[in-house]
Design a protein around this motif. Structure first.
Motif, PDB file in Angstrom:
ATOM      1  N   VAL A   1       0.966  -1.134   0.345  1.00 18.69           N
ATOM      2  CA  VAL A   1      -0.072  -0.055  -0.166  1.00 18.69           C
ATOM      3  C   VAL A   1       0.594   1.210  -0.691  1.00 18.69           C
ATOM      4  N   LYS A   2       2.129   1.244   0.902  1.00 16.90           N
ATOM      5  CA  LYS A   2       2.729   2.129   1.383  1.00 16.90           C
ATOM      6  C   LYS A   2       3.425   2.449  -0.538  1.00 16.90           C
ATOM      7  N   GLU A   3       3.852   1.593  -0.651  1.00 17.62           N
ATOM      8  CA  GLU A   3       4.604   1.735  -2.161  1.00 17.62           C
ATOM      9  C   GLU A   3       3.427   2.374  -3.436  1.00 17.62           C
ATOM     10  N   THR A   4       2.505   1.482  -3.111  1.00 17.23           N
ATOM     11  CA  THR A   4       2.114   2.112  -4.389  1.00 17.23           C
ATOM     12  C   THR A   4       1.220   3.458  -4.327  1.00 17.23           C
ATOM     13  N   LYS A   5       1.249   3.918  -3.114  1.00 17.46           N
ATOM     14  CA  LYS A   5       0.981   5.551  -2.313  1.00 17.46           C
ATOM     15  C   LYS A   5       2.041   6.120  -3.116  1.00 17.46           C
ATOM     16  N   ASN A   6       3.230   6.007  -3.251  1.00 17.95           N
ATOM     17  CA  ASN A   6       4.866   6.619  -3.808  1.00 17.95           C
ATOM     18  C   ASN A   6       4.475   6.252  -4.671  1.00 17.95           C
ATOM     19  N   ARG A   7       4.260   5.457  -5.317  1.00 24.00           N
ATOM     20  CA  ARG A   7       3.944   5.651  -7.262  1.00 24.00           C
ATOM     21  C   ARG A   7       2.622   6.165  -7.425  1.00 24.00           C
ATOM     22  N   THR A   8       1.882   6.514  -6.679  1.00 26.61           N
ATOM     23  CA  THR A   8       0.801   7.387  -7.435  1.00 26.61           C
ATOM     24  C   THR A   8       0.055   8.232  -6.438  1.00 26.61           C
ATOM     25  N   SER A   9      -0.311   9.123  -6.935  1.00 32.56           N
ATOM     26  CA  SER A   9      -1.639   9.992  -5.916  1.00 32.56           C
ATOM     27  C   SER A   9      -2.472   9.875  -6.440  1.00 32.56           C
ATOM     28  N   ARG A  10      -3.430   9.282  -7.118  1.00 34.92           N
ATOM     29  CA  ARG A  10      -4.685   8.428  -7.755  1.00 34.92           C
ATOM     30  C   ARG A  10      -5.379   7.795  -7.002  1.00 34.92           C
ATOM     31  N   PRO A  11      -6.460   7.159  -7.069  1.00 34.53           N
ATOM     32  CA  PRO A  11      -7.365   6.249  -6.346  1.00 34.53           C
ATOM     33  C   PRO A  11      -7.264   5.175  -6.808  1.00 34.53           C
ATOM     34  N   PHE A  12      -6.500   4.047  -5.454  1.00 33.19           N
ATOM     35  CA  PHE A  12      -6.351   2.970  -6.051  1.00 33.19           C
ATOM     36  C   PHE A  12      -7.819   1.992  -5.153  1.00 33.19           C
ATOM     37  N   GLY A  13      -7.344   0.740  -5.311  1.00 31.07           N
ATOM     38  CA  GLY A  13      -7.692  -0.636  -3.730  1.00 31.07           C
ATOM     39  C   GLY A  13      -7.137  -1.425  -4.213  1.00 31.07           C
ATOM     40  N   VAL A  14      -8.205  -2.143  -3.001  1.00 33.35           N
ATOM     41  CA  VAL A  14      -6.976  -3.753  -2.203  1.00 33.35           C
ATOM     42  C   VAL A  14      -8.494  -4.681  -2.272  1.00 33.35           C
ATOM     43  N   ASN A  15      -7.974  -5.632  -2.389  1.00 39.68           N
ATOM     44  CA  ASN A  15      -8.771  -6.461  -2.706  1.00 39.68           C
ATOM     45  C   ASN A  15      -8.452  -7.466  -0.904  1.00 39.68           C
ATOM     46  N   LEU A  16      -9.645  -7.590  -0.631  1.00 44.17           N
ATOM     47  CA  LEU A  16      -9.587  -8.600   0.999  1.00 44.17           C
ATOM     48  C   LEU A  16     -10.408  -9.657   0.837  1.00 44.17           C
ATOM     49  N   ARG A  17      -9.956 -10.812   1.793  1.00 45.48           N
ATOM     50  CA  ARG A  17     -10.621 -11.905   2.247  1.00 45.48           C
ATOM     51  C   ARG A  17     -11.061 -11.694   3.301  1.00 45.48           C
ATOM     52  N   ALA A  18     -12.874 -11.280   3.343  1.00 43.21           N
ATOM     53  CA  ALA A  18     -13.478 -11.222   4.361  1.00 43.21           C
ATOM     54  C   ALA A  18     -13.121 -12.218   5.232  1.00 43.21           C
ATOM     55  N   ASP A  19     -12.907 -13.340   5.304  1.00 43.63           N
ATOM     56  CA  ASP A  19     -12.893 -14.593   6.076  1.00 43.63           C
ATOM     57  C   ASP A  19     -11.209 -14.721   6.730  1.00 43.63           C
ATOM     58  N   ALA A  20     -10.385 -13.667   6.739  1.00 41.11           N
ATOM     59  CA  ALA A  20      -9.695 -13.988   6.889  1.00 41.11           C
ATOM     60  C   ALA A  20      -9.249 -13.678   8.247  1.00 41.11           C
ATOM     61  N   GLU A  21      -8.711 -13.806   9.230  1.00 41.64           N
ATOM     62  CA  GLU A  21      -8.460 -14.144  10.302  1.00 41.64           C
ATOM     63  C   GLU A  21      -7.745 -12.378  10.309  1.00 41.64           C
ATOM     64  N   ASP A  22      -7.277 -11.816  10.239  1.00 40.26           N
ATOM     65  CA  ASP A  22      -6.842 -10.249   9.939  1.00 40.26           C
ATOM     66  C   ASP A  22      -7.146  -9.012   9.524  1.00 40.26           C
ATOM     67  N   ALA A  23      -8.907  -9.939   8.852  1.00 37.70           N
ATOM     68  CA  ALA A  23      -9.604  -8.635   7.834  1.00 37.70           C
ATOM     69  C   ALA A  23      -9.427  -7.484   8.858  1.00 37.70           C
ATOM     70  N   PRO A  24      -9.918  -8.352  10.239  1.00 39.21           N
ATOM     71  CA  PRO A  24     -10.485  -6.813  10.495  1.00 39.21           C
ATOM     72  C   PRO A  24      -9.015  -5.767  10.925  1.00 39.21           C
ATOM     73  N   LYS A  25      -8.059  -6.297  11.125  1.00 41.69           N
ATOM     74  CA  LYS A  25      -6.513  -5.297  11.105  1.00 41.69           C
ATOM     75  C   LYS A  25      -6.496  -4.718   9.853  1.00 41.69           C
ATOM     76  N   ARG A  26      -6.632  -5.400   8.387  1.00 41.64           N
ATOM     77  CA  ARG A  26      -6.084  -5.141   7.701  1.00 41.64           C
ATOM     78  C   ARG A  26      -7.678  -4.253   6.369  1.00 41.64           C
ATOM     79  N   VAL A  27      -8.776  -3.674   7.529  1.00 42.07           N
ATOM     80  CA  VAL A  27      -9.564  -2.826   6.928  1.00 42.07           C
ATOM     81  C   VAL A  27      -8.744  -1.447   7.679  1.00 42.07           C
ATOM     82  N   GLU A  28      -7.785  -1.652   8.912  1.00 42.14           N
ATOM     83  CA  GLU A  28      -8.105  -0.687   9.714  1.00 42.14           C
ATOM     84  C   GLU A  28      -7.251  -0.113   8.746  1.00 42.14           C
ATOM     85  N   LEU A  29      -5.956  -1.216   8.595  1.00 43.75           N
ATOM     86  CA  LEU A  29      -5.110  -0.242   7.713  1.00 43.75           C
ATOM     87  C   LEU A  29      -5.671   0.354   6.235  1.00 43.75           C
ATOM     88  N   LEU A  30      -6.006  -0.351   5.863  1.00 37.74           N
ATOM     89  CA  LEU A  30      -6.964   0.598   4.641  1.00 37.74           C
ATOM     90  C   LEU A  30      -8.040   2.409   4.949  1.00 37.74           C
TER      91      LEU A  30
END
Length: 348
Positions: free
Chosen positions: A55-84
């Protein structure tokens, strides 16, 4: 070319690069964003730390909008949501329907939620939970796919929901974008076409193997992970098709161990995710175990370049592709050709 998708996400063109595991990394995603489309990082094959770095590398490469695909059933999904949320990622996409409270958490913090769905009833469900848009993939698409063609699935979803619908499965050029817009879609999403670009990190030898294929050179198999999976037909896939259930389960067990080591997950997390997968998708326990095959078999082909030991996910459009453009060239060509196609329709 303004549509409900471009207005919702803040992009210039209604074109989405899907979150392909092992393929959709910062280089491809940022190139798509810079070209005016929506690039989506694939996080299912990343550890949390790898996702944070991506995510940080992508932000360094572009200032334009992008997305992240998440697995809703992953154990750390809530932590990843907070990262986004913390990193102000514009879009969260999901291959499986996210929980209602997860959608609410993202939306409350300004993240656009776009799940991928395979049936009109699924679109109705996630729309009722607050999803901002959906991606609907017809049976022509690569990877996990259904049995209904885009030409039938897309209108059924458009008739069922009033949120923006992005069409996937069988799209690769401007004519397809124009056709999707004519149906009423807000844009198109493509995987195989973006995989075969210069910014894609897939090894060149593997890209050449894709470009050599025809329209009939993909197959939908259940022997990868127990679910319908469209891939290139190879000697390995033919061998998997001939193999018995015992051999498939043994391979899956080995791959589960390898995937756990790569992503840093715990055995407890794997078991918990397996239970969630079984509960949410009506899979048998053997299918749950076989799901471990997917990331490792794809990694062997798409990262390591071993077409003999790896599986190569692919849409049927591979048979119509003959070049490796840059992402910028591809997006510009699609938009130009779509505008020309729409212009021709206007003269009728």
């Amino acid at each position: 070319m303004k549509t409900a998708l471009t207005e919702l996400v803040g992009i210039r063109h209604p074109i989405v690069q899907t979150g392909m595991g092992w393929v959709a990394g910062p280089r491809l995603v940022s190139a798509t964003a810079e070209a005016g489309g929506l690039g989506i990082l694939a996080s299912a094959t990343m550890s949390y730390d790898e996702l944070e770095a991506a995510v940080k590398e992508t932000k360094n490469r572009t200032s334009r909008p992008f997305g992240v695909n998440l697995r809703a059933d992953a154990e750390d999904a809530p932590k990843r949501v907070e990262l986004l949320i913390r990193e102000n990622v514009r879009v969260a996409s999901f291959a499986l329907a996210p929980r209602q409270e997860m959608i609410a958490r993202l939306k409350d913090n300004g993240v656009v939620v776009i799940p991928s769905i395979g049936a009109a009833r699924h679109a109705v469900k996630v729309a009722g939970w607050g999803a901002d848009a959906v991606i609907v993939q017809g049976g022509e698409g690569g990877g996990h796919t259904g049995g209904v063609a885009t030409t039938l699935l897309l209108p059924s979803v458009l008739d069922a929901v009033d949120i923006p619908v992005v069409a996937a499965g069988g799209f690769f050029d401007g004519r397809g974008l124009a056709a999707a817009l004519a149906y009423g879609a807000a844009g198109v999403a493509m995987g195989t076409r973006f995989l075969l670009t210069r910014e894609s990190t897939v090894p060149d030898a593997v890209k050449r193997a894709y470009l050599e294929r025809g329209l009939t050179d993909t197959v939908v198999t259940r022997k990868v992970d127990g679910m319908p999976h469209r891939v290139l037909r190879t000697d390995l896939v033919d061998a998997l098709e001939r193999s018995g259930p015992a051999m498939g389960l043994a391979r899956a067990a080995r791959n589960a161990v390898r995937f756990r080591r790569l992503t840093g997950g715990s055995w407890r997390a794997l078991v918990r995710e397996g239970v969630a997968m079984k509960r949410g998708n009506d899979r048998t326990w053997s299918q749950v175990l076989m799901a471990a095959n997917t990331p490792m078999l794809l990694r062997a082909g798409l990262v390591e370049g071993d077409t003999g030991a790896g599986v190569l996910a692919s849409g049927q459009v591979v048979g119509l592709l003959a070049d490796l453009p840059s992402v910028a060239e591809l997006v510009e060509r699609i938009v130009t050709d779509a505008e020309a196609a729409i212009g021709r329709l206007g003269s009728l």
